[in-house]
Design a protein around this motif. Sequence first.
Motif, mmCIF file in Angstrom:
data_model
loop_
_atom_site.group_PDB
_atom_site.id
_atom_site.type_symbol
_atom_site.label_atom_id
_atom_site.label_comp_id
_atom_site.label_asym_id
_atom_site.label_seq_id
_atom_site.Cartn_x
_atom_site.Cartn_y
_atom_site.Cartn_z
ATOM 1 N N ILE A 50 0.837 -1.205 0.000
ATOM 2 C CA ILE A 50 0.000 0.000 0.000
ATOM 3 C C ILE A 50 0.866 1.247 0.000
ATOM 4 O O ILE A 50 0.629 2.201 -0.773
ATOM 5 C CB ILE A 50 -0.959 -0.018 1.212
ATOM 6 C CG1 ILE A 50 -2.061 -1.056 0.986
ATOM 7 C CG2 ILE A 50 -1.557 1.361 1.468
ATOM 8 C CD1 ILE A 50 -2.893 -1.356 2.210
ATOM 9 N N HIS A 51 1.875 1.273 0.848
ATOM 10 C CA HIS A 51 2.742 2.459 0.908
ATOM 11 C C HIS A 51 3.512 2.648 -0.392
ATOM 12 O O HIS A 51 3.726 3.796 -0.827
ATOM 13 C CB HIS A 51 3.693 2.356 2.098
ATOM 14 C CG HIS A 51 3.075 2.781 3.392
ATOM 15 N ND1 HIS A 51 3.127 4.078 3.851
ATOM 16 C CD2 HIS A 51 2.352 2.091 4.310
ATOM 17 C CE1 HIS A 51 2.484 4.177 5.003
ATOM 18 N NE2 HIS A 51 2.002 2.984 5.296
ATOM 19 N N LYS A 52 3.898 1.550 -1.026
ATOM 20 C CA LYS A 52 4.573 1.689 -2.312
ATOM 21 C C LYS A 52 3.621 2.246 -3.366
ATOM 22 O O LYS A 52 3.995 3.115 -4.172
ATOM 23 C CB LYS A 52 5.128 0.348 -2.774
ATOM 24 C CG LYS A 52 5.943 0.471 -4.081
ATOM 25 C CD LYS A 52 6.529 -0.850 -4.518
ATOM 26 C CE LYS A 52 7.452 -0.661 -5.718
ATOM 27 N NZ LYS A 52 6.814 0.061 -6.840
ATOM 28 N N VAL A 56 1.798 6.611 -6.898
ATOM 29 C CA VAL A 56 0.758 7.453 -7.472
ATOM 30 C C VAL A 56 1.129 8.934 -7.349
ATOM 31 O O VAL A 56 0.795 9.739 -8.230
ATOM 32 C CB VAL A 56 -0.620 7.159 -6.838
ATOM 33 C CG1 VAL A 56 -0.781 7.808 -5.461
ATOM 34 C CG2 VAL A 56 -1.742 7.625 -7.763
ATOM 35 N N TYR A 57 1.832 9.297 -6.293
ATOM 36 C CA TYR A 57 2.321 10.688 -6.202
ATOM 37 C C TYR A 57 3.356 10.957 -7.290
ATOM 38 O O TYR A 57 3.366 12.036 -7.899
ATOM 39 C CB TYR A 57 2.882 10.965 -4.813
ATOM 40 C CG TYR A 57 1.818 11.399 -3.830
ATOM 41 C CD1 TYR A 57 1.471 12.740 -3.695
ATOM 42 C CD2 TYR A 57 1.138 10.467 -3.070
ATOM 43 C CE1 TYR A 57 0.476 13.142 -2.817
ATOM 44 C CE2 TYR A 57 0.136 10.847 -2.190
ATOM 45 C CZ TYR A 57 -0.194 12.188 -2.068
ATOM 46 O OH TYR A 57 -1.194 12.575 -1.203
ATOM 47 N N LEU A 70 3.908 14.858 -8.174
ATOM 48 C CA LEU A 70 3.904 15.546 -6.885
ATOM 49 C C LEU A 70 4.886 14.875 -5.938
ATOM 50 O O LEU A 70 5.048 13.658 -5.964
ATOM 51 C CB LEU A 70 2.507 15.499 -6.254
ATOM 52 C CG LEU A 70 1.387 16.261 -6.965
ATOM 53 C CD1 LEU A 70 0.052 15.992 -6.272
ATOM 54 C CD2 LEU A 70 1.683 17.753 -6.995
ATOM 55 N N PRO A 71 5.544 15.659 -5.082
ATOM 56 C CA PRO A 71 6.409 15.038 -4.074
ATOM 57 C C PRO A 71 5.553 14.336 -3.022
ATOM 58 O O PRO A 71 4.419 14.745 -2.755
ATOM 59 C CB PRO A 71 7.136 16.247 -3.467
ATOM 60 C CG PRO A 71 6.185 17.386 -3.653
ATOM 61 C CD PRO A 71 5.506 17.127 -4.972
ATOM 62 N N GLN A 72 6.082 13.291 -2.427
ATOM 63 C CA GLN A 72 5.307 12.560 -1.435
ATOM 64 C C GLN A 72 5.023 13.409 -0.200
ATOM 65 O O GLN A 72 4.075 13.139 0.543
ATOM 66 C CB GLN A 72 6.005 11.260 -1.043
ATOM 67 C CG GLN A 72 5.064 10.232 -0.439
ATOM 68 C CD GLN A 72 5.627 8.822 -0.487
ATOM 69 O OE1 GLN A 72 6.534 8.535 -1.261
ATOM 70 N NE2 GLN A 72 5.087 7.946 0.345
ATOM 71 N N SER A 73 5.808 14.459 -0.008
ATOM 72 C CA SER A 73 5.563 15.375 1.106
ATOM 73 C C SER A 73 4.227 16.097 0.963
ATOM 74 O O SER A 73 3.681 16.618 1.940
ATOM 75 C CB SER A 73 6.697 16.398 1.215
ATOM 76 O OG SER A 73 6.805 17.149 0.006
ATOM 77 N N ALA A 74 3.666 16.100 -0.271
ATOM 78 C CA ALA A 74 2.369 16.738 -0.500
ATOM 79 C C ALA A 74 1.238 15.999 0.205
ATOM 80 O O ALA A 74 0.122 16.527 0.323
ATOM 81 C CB ALA A 74 2.084 16.824 -1.994
ATOM 82 N N GLN A 104 -3.677 2.952 9.525
ATOM 83 C CA GLN A 104 -3.915 4.391 9.515
ATOM 84 C C GLN A 104 -2.867 5.142 10.334
ATOM 85 O O GLN A 104 -2.517 6.285 10.018
ATOM 86 C CB GLN A 104 -5.317 4.705 10.045
ATOM 87 C CG GLN A 104 -5.715 6.168 9.863
ATOM 88 C CD GLN A 104 -7.209 6.366 10.006
ATOM 89 O OE1 GLN A 104 -7.990 5.446 9.770
ATOM 90 N NE2 GLN A 104 -7.609 7.570 10.369
ATOM 91 N N ALA A 105 -2.344 4.502 11.373
ATOM 92 C CA ALA A 105 -1.367 5.165 12.239
ATOM 93 C C ALA A 105 -0.105 5.576 11.488
ATOM 94 O O ALA A 105 0.587 6.518 11.888
ATOM 95 C CB ALA A 105 -1.013 4.244 13.410
ATOM 96 N N GLY A 106 0.190 4.893 10.401
ATOM 97 C CA GLY A 106 1.411 5.198 9.662
ATOM 98 C C GLY A 106 1.203 6.093 8.456
ATOM 99 O O GLY A 106 2.149 6.308 7.679
ATOM 100 N N LEU A 107 0.011 6.612 8.270
ATOM 101 C CA LEU A 107 -0.270 7.476 7.124
ATOM 102 C C LEU A 107 -0.005 8.930 7.490
ATOM 103 O O LEU A 107 -0.131 9.325 8.643
ATOM 104 C CB LEU A 107 -1.729 7.305 6.682
ATOM 105 C CG LEU A 107 -2.136 5.889 6.248
ATOM 106 C CD1 LEU A 107 -3.629 5.834 5.937
ATOM 107 C CD2 LEU A 107 -1.319 5.429 5.043
#
Length: 289
Positions: free
Chosen positions: A49-51, A56-57, A62-66, A89-92
Amino acid sequence: MKDLHFLALDGGGTGCRAMLCAADGRELGRAMGGGANLTSDFKAAHDNIHKAIGDVYQAAGLPQSAMSAGVAVLGVAGADIGNAAARLQAGLGFAKSLVVSDRDTTIAGVLGQGDGTLAQIGTGSFFVHRHAGVTRHAGGWGLVLGDECSGAWLGRELLRATLRAYDGVDAGSPLAETVMKDFDGDTSQLVLFARDASAADFASYAPRLFSANDTGDELASVILRHAVSDLERTLTALEAASFPPLYLCGGVGERYAELLDDTFRARITKPEGDGLDGALSMAMALHAN
């Protein structure tokens, strides 16, 4: 919110899809990732999921910081079991986010606020019926206890039937012979495969089952007749004499359309949306609230 955007994610046992949209709903990018079932393998689902989110960013430029300005809804298989949703959700890092079952996002995308019966049949399966504001659910219990008619269920049944044919209990078929060749004719290899197989591994055999049925393979026909009987019985029990549109969704679900009785086939309707669309609509609602 400055630079507001929405992320929608639909995750199941075989893979996950992510979509990024601007504040006005305009699509910015899409990405696909590996299997995402939080109950079967939380770590693998988490990593995939994180990958997919990172990809998708990148696809949207877009940078992932967005992410800090984004509103996200993730519909993920197994999210409704235990504390899996809270752990993910805690890691999002979104401004607002919600992790729900893929059942919820699929219902939102396919049924919206309308009546209908949804048979979502992919690697796993679940069934939903809504009539006059009342919603009923069935299935979605995972391969060990359920997931009838699903790709994983079909693949497991094919391997079981192959062993029964090998033992001479049931009649063999060309399909059973080709399955045994996958394991060099060695039943020990087949048993070890099944011991370690994921739902997606089992589901990889489903396309071969449908193809063999098309050529008249008797073993494939027996398994699919059993599956169709289960499917029709589930739909009949859920609908309780109401007959709204029937949505057969998922890669396996679509294959059942030509196998059902005419009374069901006559009601099959093409959905206007899917789980990804449902996640997007829920993300917009989350922002509005």
